[in-house]
Design a protein around this motif. Structure first.
Motif, short mmCIF file in Angstrom:
data_model
loop_
_atom_site.label_atom_id
_atom_site.label_comp_id
_atom_site.label_asym_id
_atom_site.label_seq_id
_atom_site.Cartn_x
_atom_site.Cartn_y
_atom_site.Cartn_z
N LEU A 408 0.62 -1.34 0.00
CA LEU A 408 0.15 0.03 0.03
C LEU A 408 0.83 1.40 0.10
N LEU A 409 1.90 1.30 0.70
CA LEU A 409 3.01 2.42 0.78
C LEU A 409 3.63 2.80 -0.53
N GLN A 410 3.69 1.94 -1.56
CA GLN A 410 4.45 2.23 -2.47
C GLN A 410 3.33 2.44 -3.85
N THR A 411 2.20 2.84 -3.44
CA THR A 411 1.09 2.88 -4.77
C THR A 411 0.44 4.48 -4.20
N GLY A 412 0.25 4.92 -5.48
CA GLY A 412 -0.27 6.18 -5.56
C GLY A 412 0.27 7.36 -4.59
N LEU A 413 -0.74 7.94 -4.02
CA LEU A 413 -0.01 9.29 -3.24
C LEU A 413 0.84 8.73 -2.08
N ASN A 414 0.58 7.38 -1.61
CA ASN A 414 1.45 7.00 -0.68
C ASN A 414 2.87 7.01 -1.26
N GLN A 415 3.03 6.62 -1.98
CA GLN A 415 4.37 6.43 -2.83
C GLN A 415 5.07 7.77 -3.15
N LYS A 416 4.40 8.73 -3.43
CA LYS A 416 4.77 10.10 -3.59
C LYS A 416 5.21 10.65 -2.08
N ILE A 417 4.59 10.32 -1.05
CA ILE A 417 4.79 10.71 0.40
C ILE A 417 6.08 10.17 0.70
N MET A 418 6.27 8.76 0.44
CA MET A 418 7.42 8.07 0.72
C MET A 418 8.68 8.39 0.10
N ASN A 419 8.30 8.81 -1.02
CA ASN A 419 9.57 9.39 -1.87
C ASN A 419 9.88 10.84 -1.25
N TRP A 420 9.02 11.59 -1.06
CA TRP A 420 9.33 12.89 -0.47
C TRP A 420 10.05 12.74 0.83
N LEU A 421 9.74 11.72 1.56
CA LEU A 421 10.41 11.49 3.00
C LEU A 421 11.67 11.14 2.83
N GLY A 422 12.02 10.23 1.61
CA GLY A 422 13.16 9.70 1.30
C GLY A 422 14.42 10.89 0.82
N LYS A 423 13.67 11.82 0.04
CA LYS A 423 14.64 12.88 -0.32
C LYS A 423 14.69 14.06 0.59
N ARG A 424 13.73 14.19 1.49
CA ARG A 424 13.88 15.31 2.62
C ARG A 424 14.90 14.78 3.67
N PHE A 425 14.73 13.55 4.19
CA PHE A 425 15.19 13.26 5.40
C PHE A 425 16.57 12.34 5.19
N ILE A 426 16.30 11.40 4.46
CA ILE A 426 17.67 10.37 4.43
C ILE A 426 18.95 11.20 3.96
N HIS A 427 18.78 12.15 3.13
CA HIS A 427 19.96 12.86 2.57
C HIS A 427 20.72 13.82 3.69
N CYS A 428 19.84 13.95 4.70
CA CYS A 428 20.42 14.88 5.97
C CYS A 428 21.34 13.83 6.75
N PHE A 429 21.19 12.55 6.53
CA PHE A 429 22.17 11.58 7.17
C PHE A 429 23.24 11.25 6.57
N ILE A 430 23.21 11.02 5.21
CA ILE A 430 24.24 10.64 4.39
C ILE A 430 24.62 11.38 3.17
N SER A 431 26.05 11.44 2.93
CA SER A 431 26.18 12.55 1.85
C SER A 431 26.35 11.86 0.43
N ASP A 432 26.64 10.65 0.25
CA ASP A 432 26.68 9.88 -1.02
C ASP A 432 25.41 9.23 -1.38
N SER A 433 25.25 9.07 -2.66
CA SER A 433 23.94 8.44 -3.00
C SER A 433 23.50 7.13 -2.59
N VAL A 434 22.12 7.07 -2.56
CA VAL A 434 21.89 5.76 -2.08
C VAL A 434 20.68 5.07 -3.27
#
Length: 434
Positions: A408-434
């Motif tokens: 469910l979380l990688q479908t529709g609007l949920n996927q967009k929210i998950m992608n947003w969280l990934g871009k906004r928060f994950i890159h705060c902790f690591i410098s190289d590409s994931v």
């Protein structure tokens, strides 16, 4: 407890955790490893503490007591003990009468597992709890890692569903059947994905496949009867579909055929899978839990009968009750309020996926999405048919909840929210590409 046993087990557990930590690749996973493992271990200890001090011990401490009886018997009658372990035959009337779960295959399997650990932990319940929690984490970690590597767009959904969703973390920790069940189901799917997509088949993947399938079947064979054909159908279609260049429509047709054939074959895995016997036992379990439920909120299936017509009629109510109840305020206790909040989140995620799925379709293979969805709905129905008590339902539904959430979380609007969280928060902790 002997200090030597404590230190030895902590060193062993620490070594196992270190091995898992070293396997945290790509770097995305390193962000979540320590919070996830600390939550899992802490939840396992908390489960034991709550059962010991507030829930009169529950089955989890009965398992431990039964395991200790078997350990004592091993020391007193080693020859008879070995005969029992290798043949399953009771060599004495004492042992036969002492083993309370001898007629319950999955409960007795937990007792056997615990008694093996007791030799290492010197009968320490809480050390055993750490090992059970670590097994559950291992399975969920391996699956999260496989999904992250193979389907990187779904990595945040995988981490949330399998490592951080509150009910899943809590009820798959400690000395509970669900710890072994969810860990083994996750391990089985992780191994299947690796064998399908990796060029070289590794011994580790084959070992994971065997361990996951064996434990899953021993803990909940009737869930395994649904899970195995679905997973095998997905694997067969992916393997042959790539070689023969099947179109998506052909894949779905052959998937249905494979599922039908494998489902019929799976029905011979256990004698209790015969519809007549299985339906009657399921209804009996529902009536028993309904009679023991004193609260007003329960799954109400009046006149439920062990027939296909009755089960189909009540399927929507059984599934929706398992997925979304208790509601907030349905039962006025702190525990049920928290469960209601979580169920509200699940409802929002589900509605979002249903109404917005056309905007962003799942990046997973369609046959994998179908397999996980069918498994989740079938198991939800089985739980609803056999368990009236909503408190028990909150625990039992973790058998499918992380798999459903992941889809469910990688479908529709949920996927967009998950992608947003990934871009906004994950890159705060690591410098190289994931």
């Amino acid at each position: 407890m002997n200090l030597l046993y404590l230190l030895g087990n902590l060193l062993l557990l620490g070594g196992l955790v270190f091995v898992l930590w070293r396997s945290a690749k790509p770097n995305f996973l390193k962000i979540f490893f320590w919070p996830a493992i600390i939550l899992k271990v802490g939840a396992g200890l908390l489960v034991g503490w709550l059962y010991q001090h507030y829930l009169s011990g529950g089955d989890t401490f009965v398992y431990q007591q039964q395991a200790e009886i078997l350990n004592a018997y091993a020391l007193q009658e080693p020859k008879n003990y070995l005969h029992f372990i290798f043949t399953g035959e009771y060599p004495s009337e004492y042992l036969y009468n002492a083993m309370r779960f001898r007629g319950y295959s999955n409960s007795f399997f937990i007792v056997l597992l615990l008694h093996f650990f007791n030799f290492i932990t010197h009968n320490s319940y809480y050390l055993n709890s750490l090992y059970f929690s670590l097994f559950s984490f291992w399975g969920c970690w391996q699956l999260t890692k496989a999904l992250t590597q193979l389907f990187p767009d779904t990595k945040v959904a995988a981490a949330f569903a399998f490592l951080f969703f509150p009910t899943v973390v809590f009820w798959t920790s400690g000395v509970l059947k669900e710890s072994i069940l969810v860990g083994s189901c996750a391990l089985l799917l992780a191994a299947t994905l690796r064998l399908l997509y990796q060029v070289n088949t590794t011994f580790a993947s084959l070992l994971m496949l065997v361990v996951g399938a064996y434990f899953c079947f021993k803990i909940r064979f009737y869930f395994a009867v649904a899970y195995f054909p679905l997973l095998a159908s997905f694997a067969l279609l992916q393997h042959f579909g790539r070689k023969m260049h099947f179109s998506e429509s052909k894949k779905l047709v052959f998937y249905g055929v494979a599922l039908l054939v494998l489902g019929i074959m799976a029905s011979f895995l256990h004698e209790a899978v015969t519809p007549e016997y299985f339906f009657k036992e399921m209804i009996k379990s529902y009536e028993m839990t309904r009679a023991m439920t004193t609260r007003e909120a329960y799954i109400h299936l009046p006149d439920l009968q062990p027939t296909y017509q009755s089960l189909i009629y009540y399927a929507p109510k059984a599934i929706s009750s398992v997925l979304f109840r208790p509601f907030i305020g349905e039962i006025n206790t702190p525990a049920y309020f928290l469960a209601g909040l979580e169920n509200l989140l699940v409802l929002i995620i589900t509605l979002s996926a249903l109404f917005t799925f056309r905007r962003s379709l799942p990046t997973l293979p369609s046959t994998l999405v179908l397999s996980l969805l069918i498994y989740s709905l079938v198991v939800a129905a089985l739980i609803g048919y056999s368990t009236a008590n909503l408190g028990s339902v909150s625990r039992y539904k973790v058998a499918f909840m992380p798999f459903l959430l992941y889809v469910l979380l990688q479908t529709g609007l949920n996927q967009k929210i998950m992608n947003w969280l990934g871009k906004r928060f994950i890159h705060c902790f690591i410098s190289d590409s994931v």
